[in-house]
Design an enzyme around this catalytic site. Sequence first.
Site, PDB file in Angstrom:
ATOM      1  N   GLY B 149       0.818  -1.196   0.000  1.00  0.00           N
ATOM      2  CA  GLY B 149       0.000   0.000   0.000  1.00  0.00           C
ATOM      3  C   GLY B 149       0.858   1.254   0.000  1.00  0.00           C
ATOM      4  O   GLY B 149       2.079   1.198   0.205  1.00  0.00           O
ATOM      5  N   CYS B 150       0.207   2.390  -0.220  1.00  0.00           N
ATOM      6  CA  CYS B 150       0.922   3.652  -0.353  1.00  0.00           C
ATOM      7  C   CYS B 150       1.497   4.129   0.980  1.00  0.00           C
ATOM      8  O   CYS B 150       2.680   4.458   1.080  1.00  0.00           O
ATOM      9  CB  CYS B 150       0.000   4.707  -0.946  1.00  0.00           C
ATOM     10  N   TYR B 151       0.660   4.156   2.025  1.00  0.00           N
ATOM     11  CA  TYR B 151       1.151   4.606   3.329  1.00  0.00           C
ATOM     12  C   TYR B 151       2.265   3.701   3.862  1.00  0.00           C
ATOM     13  O   TYR B 151       3.289   4.203   4.348  1.00  0.00           O
ATOM     14  CB  TYR B 151       0.011   4.634   4.347  1.00  0.00           C
ATOM     15  N   ALA B 154       5.652   4.533   2.380  1.00  0.00           N
ATOM     16  CA  ALA B 154       6.249   5.760   2.902  1.00  0.00           C
ATOM     17  C   ALA B 154       6.753   5.561   4.330  1.00  0.00           C
ATOM     18  O   ALA B 154       7.905   5.883   4.652  1.00  0.00           O
ATOM     19  CB  ALA B 154       5.224   6.902   2.854  1.00  0.00           C
TER      20      ALA B 154
END
Lengths: 345, 345, 345, 345
Positions: B149-151, B154
């Site tokens: 996923g994106c979060y 990061a």
Amino acid sequence: MPYNSAVLGGSGYAGAELLRLLAGHPEIDVALVTADSNVGAAVGDLYPSLATAYPELTYGVVDPAQLTGLDLVFLTLPHGQSQELAPQLVDSVAHLVDLGADFRLPRAEYEQWYGEVHTAPELLDRFQYGMTELYRDDIVTARHVAAPGCYPTAASLALAPLLADGLVHPTGIVVDAVSGVSGAGRGLKATSLFAEVSDNVTAYGLLDHRHTAEMELALTHVAGAPVQVLFTPHLVPMSRGILATCYARPAVDGLTTADLMDHYERFYDGEPFVVVSERSPSTKATMASNSVHVTVRHDPRTNTIVAIAALDNLTKGAAGQMVQDANLLLQLPETLGLPTTGLMP
Amino acid sequence: MPYNSAVLGGSGYAGAELLRLLAGHPEIDVALVTADSNVGAAVGDLYPSLATAYPELTYGVVDPAQLTGLDLVFLTLPHGQSQELAPQLVDSVAHLVDLGADFRLPRAEYEQWYGEVHTAPELLDRFQYGMTELYRDDIVTARHVAAPGCYPTAASLALAPLLADGLVHPTGIVVDAVSGVSGAGRGLKATSLFAEVSDNVTAYGLLDHRHTAEMELALTHVAGAPVQVLFTPHLVPMSRGILATCYARPAVDGLTTADLMDHYERFYDGEPFVVVSERSPSTKATMASNSVHVTVRHDPRTNTIVAIAALDNLTKGAAGQMVQDANLLLQLPETLGLPTTGLMP
Amino acid sequence: MPYNSAVLGGSGYAGAELLRLLAGHPEIDVALVTADSNVGAAVGDLYPSLATAYPELTYGVVDPAQLTGLDLVFLTLPHGQSQELAPQLVDSVAHLVDLGADFRLPRAEYEQWYGEVHTAPELLDRFQYGMTELYRDDIVTARHVAAPGCYPTAASLALAPLLADGLVHPTGIVVDAVSGVSGAGRGLKATSLFAEVSDNVTAYGLLDHRHTAEMELALTHVAGAPVQVLFTPHLVPMSRGILATCYARPAVDGLTTADLMDHYERFYDGEPFVVVSERSPSTKATMASNSVHVTVRHDPRTNTIVAIAALDNLTKGAAGQMVQDANLLLQLPETLGLPTTGLMP
Amino acid sequence: MPYNSAVLGGSGYAGAELLRLLAGHPEIDVALVTADSNVGAAVGDLYPSLATAYPELTYGVVDPAQLTGLDLVFLTLPHGQSQELAPQLVDSVAHLVDLGADFRLPRAEYEQWYGEVHTAPELLDRFQYGMTELYRDDIVTARHVAAPGCYPTAASLALAPLLADGLVHPTGIVVDAVSGVSGAGRGLKATSLFAEVSDNVTAYGLLDHRHTAEMELALTHVAGAPVQVLFTPHLVPMSRGILATCYARPAVDGLTTADLMDHYERFYDGEPFVVVSERSPSTKATMASNSVHVTVRHDPRTNTIVAIAALDNLTKGAAGQMVQDANLLLQLPETLGLPTTGLMP
């Protein structure tokens, strides 16, 4: 072996976009880049987006001696600096591609619309106006190019097919356009602040915006007869993008939207960066690309033609067209290093 | 000859970004693309930005029989559809790269955080978690990948160097992050409307956002001991971009910001997409690129470490990482088709 | 008969917001307004939004003699100017309401966090810190007020109920906050340009933002014991609004979200501008109003408390709180002229 | 004692703006509010911005029996519902103020532009078109009002002074306008999503937008002769605001900008909500207010007149004008409860 280039004025937005495009260009290297107030700064500190592409590059001062012998010098300088600098460069570098207004117009038009004396009028003939789709043959054989402004590119490509075949009257044309605020550059002014631009639309340069002259020049070139345009630009809350909605009166009877669409498709047949479609163009579809999206309509109720073009003011409207011009000057494939796909969402 | 791929779920935002990236990838072709509610639509009508790249491509229905023998199938489907589809694909196509959450977590964690029974638990072992920088060796030898996923991408890349060497306590970690609204996808909900998102910031998924499990998984993998994270995501008025600001307590004495910066630079040495810098990362610097920008600080006053990462949620946080995974699976250069320069302004 | 006031520094954003609010205040008139670089300009030319309210008002220079005898002088000046001006005003006007940082902190804290010598330390006792909800009784009996900063108001009101009753440890507190760019004022800097702020989030002032001192001051006042805060502000692409997401560790066992919500409701019972709700606060709900929206959660998994506050940085975070302070100083109803309804959409 | 009102369709954006304005109106109370899909929800949960003003109010269903005897019923319903509902209300409530298009146009024009049969044509005469500045005398003596659309208000007020005195030809008029996306309402469609609207401008409703009919109606009323308009609306990335840039050809010789400005100032002399100025109008100056800002120019080069108007589409373009109409119907001061100051920044 790639060509060697320099970017003069590479700390502004058009310069940064040029550096972004050249980072992906297989045949043009950036040997040096200059800036005005940012001399000494690393490119990657001013534009962290470019840190991976130019890890060692630092902004220097403009020194014509350093440029001698370069294959290509791009100028994305504040207004007026190109005409000061050009005399030292026109013979010492192979090709200049200038984004300034300095060498776009004939002397009389320049002095009328810019309200100042041109300081290097003898060089005007050395620069070819670089609107690729409408002047390609002249660009290929030129040495130096004056790349067009963002609004004139959008408006001229929207209207050119109509004027090329005498389908509309050359007067009474209205160009109503909007632009993202990057068009105003990185200069510090209150009207470019986020808090003033957000949730805001304003018309500016009412009646006498300087890009009017360029539109009339390009469209007169296409029409073969004097074209007159009333141009109203607006600032809208986005970073990039120009949409020009143009109105003209038919010069022939019986036009339909279908006829006009066919005509546009033929006119732009084979153009790699012009997308003709019945879709109403959206600026976001062109974002970060060199494409211009175009459509046209005939309104039978009011007998008016509406032609619309969208483009990214920093790419097709500035740095992208500069690269397209450079590709032509260097006899490279015209599309080299230039994306046609936009960024959605 | 390029590899043949399909994109299932290509009408959503991650799918569109994948199509954009694949349009510039020299070794992967898109043979077919599917959609759910948009079957029959031309890609260029839904995303005019892609009109030049896919002039003939139209969204079709998902038909596993049509996919047999493909080199690569990308899945960017609504939550839950991957586990329904995977049983028909895991043996009939060479490689799957799935962006769904379906195959990212062990069964127990999946069922705990997603509150539902996994319908294809026997396939969980067939997928390798695809966070490239932290699992590269495992990805290279895998057949299928569950892209992160994106979060989690990061947050994990911001914190990994700290946990890999035991510099911080594995509990008491806070990840406070913001995301552009494209992370919520193209689904129609009031909270994604422009008029509700503009001028607005709100925290959501308080205490129990599902991406927490993935962060803990990846960081536990790195730490070799159980890591616990409290994660607070916020929606901010931009289209793309994630910034994760992470807080952790030092597990060793005498740390300084300079030490930590050195440590991060060594940890990510040679990584093509990780930019370590003292600059505070900005999402715009990563826009439309596969880069992640990282920094770190030690606050002597409160004895806390702050680590920050920025990336484009649709590129490095979704489609870009999928392509990076695909490059590894296909033994291609890892950076092929993936821009590292962002879009500023 | 309404009170007579002056606004010094009325061309900045906080000043303009103050003029907007005073235009609707039935008991305070604006007798004169000053500016620095905009002297001579009509208020309605700089802020056409105010043209109907102040058709005749023009920015003048600051002249202490002209201010003598006024009931109220509002100061929304660039940093440092208040301490230069205050010696000439503290005895000649009835009340000063200053938005500068100059008189908010004790001398030692001021000189530590601002890194400069205070030039009027003898006047520090003449100003009461004006965070209305936490210092109301002291403000009512004060003559002059130093209105708080935007971030401290948000963070302090989010955390005060926890610290007032010893529910959390006074150290290890993290305040992670975002702000719209109007918080940076109307000054011209590249980081405030639309093209740099849009699609962008960046943390700034890492570890040592000056507002930290104010948060610690206000929360120590509430707690009765030294409070330590680590504060990370971020710039997000909106004009107005602050959201502060705060993390603290429980000092007592067995807390639940329900307990905390009850506690917050009691703590803020009767406060006209504090909205306590289980809804996750959104900045847009507070836009153009003097309201602050607050919520709180206890995470049993990590045993952490999350408290969130949203407000409009120009209204409750600046001009609105100044008017609220002025109402208290003048013994007017505290809510006079202050909207509580926000602007959605 | 205040008048009692109901808001039917109060969960949409115009309804929410109406509730915001009525919260500050001293003579109109909101007795009940209805919604369609949001029945049962608290107003403060759907619009936390309104939580302080309507702490107890919950959306109910439309029940004409409940409305009997009310002083005022505001209708901000989806298109077509007003004509279904009106037969049950026109005689049972004192006044209706309808924002729908249902009762704005004569039957023939309605059926032509909306492409559907009107189901309550016998009631058309019972509603007065509510463009206050151009129809005030008729509104004062009317019982029910059909409040105008947002674009027609902007375009008509920009052009009215020209047509009222025969200064321009009634044909060949072009209205090129932009609108914030709240004009599309709270309905869920992809074109209203933040990720599609941000960084985007697109023209829509090319040639046949329904508001054209209203502009022609209002301007024909002013001119006393048939007026024909070509109207092109554009969606721009902001929440609120309309800017209409209008082009017309002079019908008399020798006009100058100075003449026209004088004429506009006389025409709108005493109008509390019309600001005539040489400043180019900006939408943000009108934000959240009921003001409309207007300017005009004559271009001697192309002999064209450019007239521009800006307003907030939800306030003066919708809810604000409804309140202005209500004030007239109830013989209250026309400006009651209506702010003239906008929100900058």
